[in-house]
Design a protein around this motif. Structure first.
Motif, PDB file in Angstrom:
ATOM      1  N   GLY A 206      35.853  64.042  -5.131  1.00 40.66           N
ATOM      2  CA  GLY A 206      34.466  63.636  -5.312  1.00 40.66           C
ATOM      3  C   GLY A 206      33.983  62.663  -4.266  1.00 40.66           C
ATOM      4  O   GLY A 206      32.816  62.696  -3.862  1.00 40.66           O
ATOM      5  N   ALA A 207      34.866  61.770  -3.807  1.00 44.17           N
ATOM      6  CA  ALA A 207      34.449  60.706  -2.896  1.00 44.17           C
ATOM      7  C   ALA A 207      34.488  61.128  -1.434  1.00 44.17           C
ATOM      8  O   ALA A 207      33.670  60.667  -0.628  1.00 44.17           O
ATOM      9  N   MET A 208      35.418  61.987  -1.063  1.00 47.47           N
ATOM     10  CA  MET A 208      35.569  62.331   0.352  1.00 47.47           C
ATOM     11  C   MET A 208      34.312  62.953   0.969  1.00 47.47           C
ATOM     12  O   MET A 208      33.935  62.597   2.090  1.00 47.47           O
ATOM     13  N   PRO A 209      33.618  63.878   0.283  1.00 47.20           N
ATOM     14  CA  PRO A 209      32.398  64.420   0.902  1.00 47.20           C
ATOM     15  C   PRO A 209      31.322  63.347   1.111  1.00 47.20           C
ATOM     16  O   PRO A 209      30.438  63.514   1.946  1.00 47.20           O
ATOM     17  N   LEU A 210      31.363  62.271   0.323  1.00 46.98           N
ATOM     18  CA  LEU A 210      30.361  61.218   0.421  1.00 46.98           C
ATOM     19  C   LEU A 210      30.797  60.084   1.329  1.00 46.98           C
ATOM     20  O   LEU A 210      30.024  59.142   1.548  1.00 46.98           O
ATOM     21  N   TRP A 211      32.026  60.164   1.850  1.00 46.23           N
ATOM     22  CA  TRP A 211      32.586  59.021   2.570  1.00 46.23           C
ATOM     23  C   TRP A 211      31.802  58.686   3.832  1.00 46.23           C
ATOM     24  O   TRP A 211      31.514  57.519   4.111  1.00 46.23           O
ATOM     25  N   ASN A 212      31.450  59.701   4.625  1.00 44.77           N
ATOM     26  CA  ASN A 212      30.694  59.453   5.853  1.00 44.77           C
ATOM     27  C   ASN A 212      29.391  58.719   5.563  1.00 44.77           C
ATOM     28  O   ASN A 212      29.001  57.797   6.279  1.00 44.77           O
ATOM     29  N   LYS A 213      28.690  59.153   4.509  1.00 40.35           N
ATOM     30  CA  LYS A 213      27.415  58.528   4.168  1.00 40.35           C
ATOM     31  C   LYS A 213      27.631  57.147   3.563  1.00 40.35           C
ATOM     32  O   LYS A 213      26.929  56.184   3.906  1.00 40.35           O
ATOM     33  N   LEU A 214      28.609  57.043   2.679  1.00 36.60           N
ATOM     34  CA  LEU A 214      28.820  55.791   1.965  1.00 36.60           C
ATOM     35  C   LEU A 214      29.213  54.660   2.906  1.00 36.60           C
ATOM     36  O   LEU A 214      28.696  53.548   2.801  1.00 36.60           O
ATOM     37  N   ARG A 215      30.083  54.940   3.850  1.00 33.62           N
ATOM     38  CA  ARG A 215      30.551  53.867   4.718  1.00 33.62           C
ATOM     39  C   ARG A 215      29.530  53.481   5.781  1.00 33.62           C
ATOM     40  O   ARG A 215      29.741  52.527   6.525  1.00 33.62           O
ATOM     41  N   SER A 216      28.420  54.191   5.837  1.00 30.74           N
ATOM     42  CA  SER A 216      27.344  53.804   6.751  1.00 30.74           C
ATOM     43  C   SER A 216      26.393  52.796   6.115  1.00 30.74           C
ATOM     44  O   SER A 216      25.542  52.239   6.802  1.00 30.74           O
ATOM     45  N   PHE A 217      26.518  52.575   4.789  1.00 28.80           N
ATOM     46  CA  PHE A 217      25.667  51.610   4.112  1.00 28.80           C
ATOM     47  C   PHE A 217      26.208  50.199   4.317  1.00 28.80           C
ATOM     48  O   PHE A 217      27.377  49.918   4.036  1.00 28.80           O
ATOM     49  N   LYS A 218      25.330  49.298   4.755  1.00 27.96           N
ATOM     50  CA  LYS A 218      25.772  47.935   5.018  1.00 27.96           C
ATOM     51  C   LYS A 218      26.223  47.227   3.746  1.00 27.96           C
ATOM     52  O   LYS A 218      27.197  46.475   3.753  1.00 27.96           O
ATOM     53  N   PHE A 219      25.498  47.458   2.648  1.00 30.93           N
ATOM     54  CA  PHE A 219      25.861  46.752   1.411  1.00 30.93           C
ATOM     55  C   PHE A 219      27.253  47.156   0.937  1.00 30.93           C
ATOM     56  O   PHE A 219      27.998  46.336   0.400  1.00 30.93           O
ATOM     57  N   TYR A 220      27.622  48.434   1.173  1.00 33.34           N
ATOM     58  CA  TYR A 220      28.950  48.883   0.753  1.00 33.34           C
ATOM     59  C   TYR A 220      30.027  48.207   1.601  1.00 33.34           C
ATOM     60  O   TYR A 220      31.050  47.751   1.069  1.00 33.34           O
ATOM     61  N   ASN A 221      29.811  48.139   2.903  1.00 36.08           N
ATOM     62  CA  ASN A 221      30.786  47.497   3.775  1.00 36.08           C
ATOM     63  C   ASN A 221      30.920  46.011   3.473  1.00 36.08           C
ATOM     64  O   ASN A 221      31.992  45.426   3.648  1.00 36.08           O
ATOM     65  N   LYS A 222      29.820  45.383   3.045  1.00 30.55           N
ATOM     66  CA  LYS A 222      29.888  43.983   2.647  1.00 30.55           C
ATOM     67  C   LYS A 222      30.641  43.825   1.328  1.00 30.55           C
ATOM     68  O   LYS A 222      31.401  42.879   1.136  1.00 30.55           O
ATOM     69  N   ALA A 223      30.419  44.746   0.387  1.00 27.77           N
ATOM     70  CA  ALA A 223      31.023  44.633  -0.942  1.00 27.77           C
ATOM     71  C   ALA A 223      32.500  45.001  -0.954  1.00 27.77           C
ATOM     72  O   ALA A 223      33.261  44.476  -1.777  1.00 27.77           O
ATOM     73  N   LEU A 224      32.923  45.886  -0.050  1.00 27.81           N
ATOM     74  CA  LEU A 224      34.279  46.426  -0.108  1.00 27.81           C
ATOM     75  C   LEU A 224      35.372  45.359  -0.079  1.00 27.81           C
ATOM     76  O   LEU A 224      36.318  45.436  -0.875  1.00 27.81           O
TER      77      LEU A 224
END
Length: 334
Positions: A234-252
């Motif tokens: 479920g997560a792999m197809p969304l990985w390229n898009k998800l890791r481009s979000f700044k808030f996600y990179n800050k939260a990780l």
């Protein structure tokens, strides 16, 4: 298959393992000491990787050890507590990022994946719905199968650190603490993923509760391993898009630090169980320390350490007097 067979053997020896004066108990306690050392090695490795090496700031350390302290104070924790603490950790680094450079760093492409984005979204949403149901059901259903699914839904750090989290819900009500910790050490010396310990536990829990052993073993295995496999698709197809979000990179970083904090608290849980069950506490501590040195510092293979500990436990139990006979001898004659 081997873990299932060992589960049958453990089930047949459960009464002897529970007897403090038996050789089976001595072997199990010694192997449990190695299990404690393995958990400590895994957790400290994650602390170093996810907290110490990430930044020189104290933010991640505060999140990690603050989360661990909350888990130790509120014990046993309610079902919603672990996801809430992880969310709080991510929120802290979202508003207080540990490094602006990490956020703006250009990431390489993730490569081709076999599932469409919409397929990934559907799988991911189903996973979130199942996770929500698991948290609810874990609060109202206190059976022996749901804890496997709960542990499988919220996996961070691999078997040696996830299994102690499972231990908090299964012991001592459903299975003996000594057997559980011994299972961690046995799973580490077997080929295949450590999560195969679910077969070792599932067959024993099924037999003890008059449940078909084959179904119980398969259900425990699927419940612990299945969610991680589903989440990957479920997560792999969304990985390229998800890791481009700044808030996600800050939260990780905060999410990871809080997840590691949950695991730090399990070190005390596992060690406390060993202390409670050991009939020779100084010896158990010595075996745990030696196992840590051999595995982490001297890089000795885990199977050799487990076998050596088992032999030491057998020899120690063999030379000890029977505590029951000693009690009878010491009792005054009236």
């Amino acid at each position: 298959i081997m873990m299932t067979g060992l589960g049958f053997a453990s089930s047949s020896l459960s009464e002897q393992i529970a007897n403090p004066g038996s050789t089976a108990n001595g072997v199990a306690i010694a192997c449990s000491s190695v299990g404690v050392a393995l958990v400590f090695i895994a957790v400290t490795g994650l602390v170093k990787k996810m907290v110490i090496e990430k930044t020189t700031k104290w933010t991640l350390a505060i999140i990690c050890f603050g989360t661990a302290a909350c888990c130790l104070i509120v014990s046993p924790p309610p079902a919603y507590m672990n996801p809430l603490l992880i969310f709080v950790g991510g929120a802290i680094t979202t508003f207080m990022p540990i490094s602006e450079n990490d956020v703006d760093e250009k990431l390489p492409p993730a490569g081709k994946i076999g599932c469409s984005v919409w397929g990934g979204v559907l799988i991911f949403l189903l996973y979130l719905a199942l996770a929500a149901w698991t948290v609810y059901d874990d609060a109202v259903d206190h059976g022996w199968l749901i804890p496997f699914l709960s542990a499988g839904m919220f996996v961070w750090g691999g078997g040696p650190v996830v299994l102690p989290m499972l231990m908090t819900t299964l012991t001592p009500q459903w299975i003996d603490q000594t057997i559980f910790i011994t299972g961690i050490a046995i799973a580490e010396m077997m080929p295949g993923p450590v999560f195969n310990m679910s077969c070792f536990l599932g067959v024993q829990l099924a037999l003890a509760n008059n449940f078909p052993w084959a179904e119980g073993t398969v259900l425990a295995w699927v419940a612990l391993i299945g969610p991680g496999v589903v989440l990957t698709f479920g997560a792999m197809p969304l990985w390229n898009k998800l890791r481009s979000f700044k808030f996600y990179n800050k939260a990780l970083p905060g999410l990871n630090a809080a997840a590691v904090g949950l695991l730090v608290s399990t070190v005390f849980t596992v060690y406390g169980a060993l202390e409670d069950r050991s009939t020779w506490k100084p010896g158990s501590r010595a075996v745990a320390l030696c196992a840590y040195a051999l595995i982490d510092l001297m890089k000795v293979e885990v199977p050799y350490v487990v076998l050596a500990a088992g032999v030491a436990g057998y020899l120690w139990a063999f030379v000890q007097p029977d505590p029951n006979s000693a009690a009878v001898t010491a009792a005054p004659a009236w």
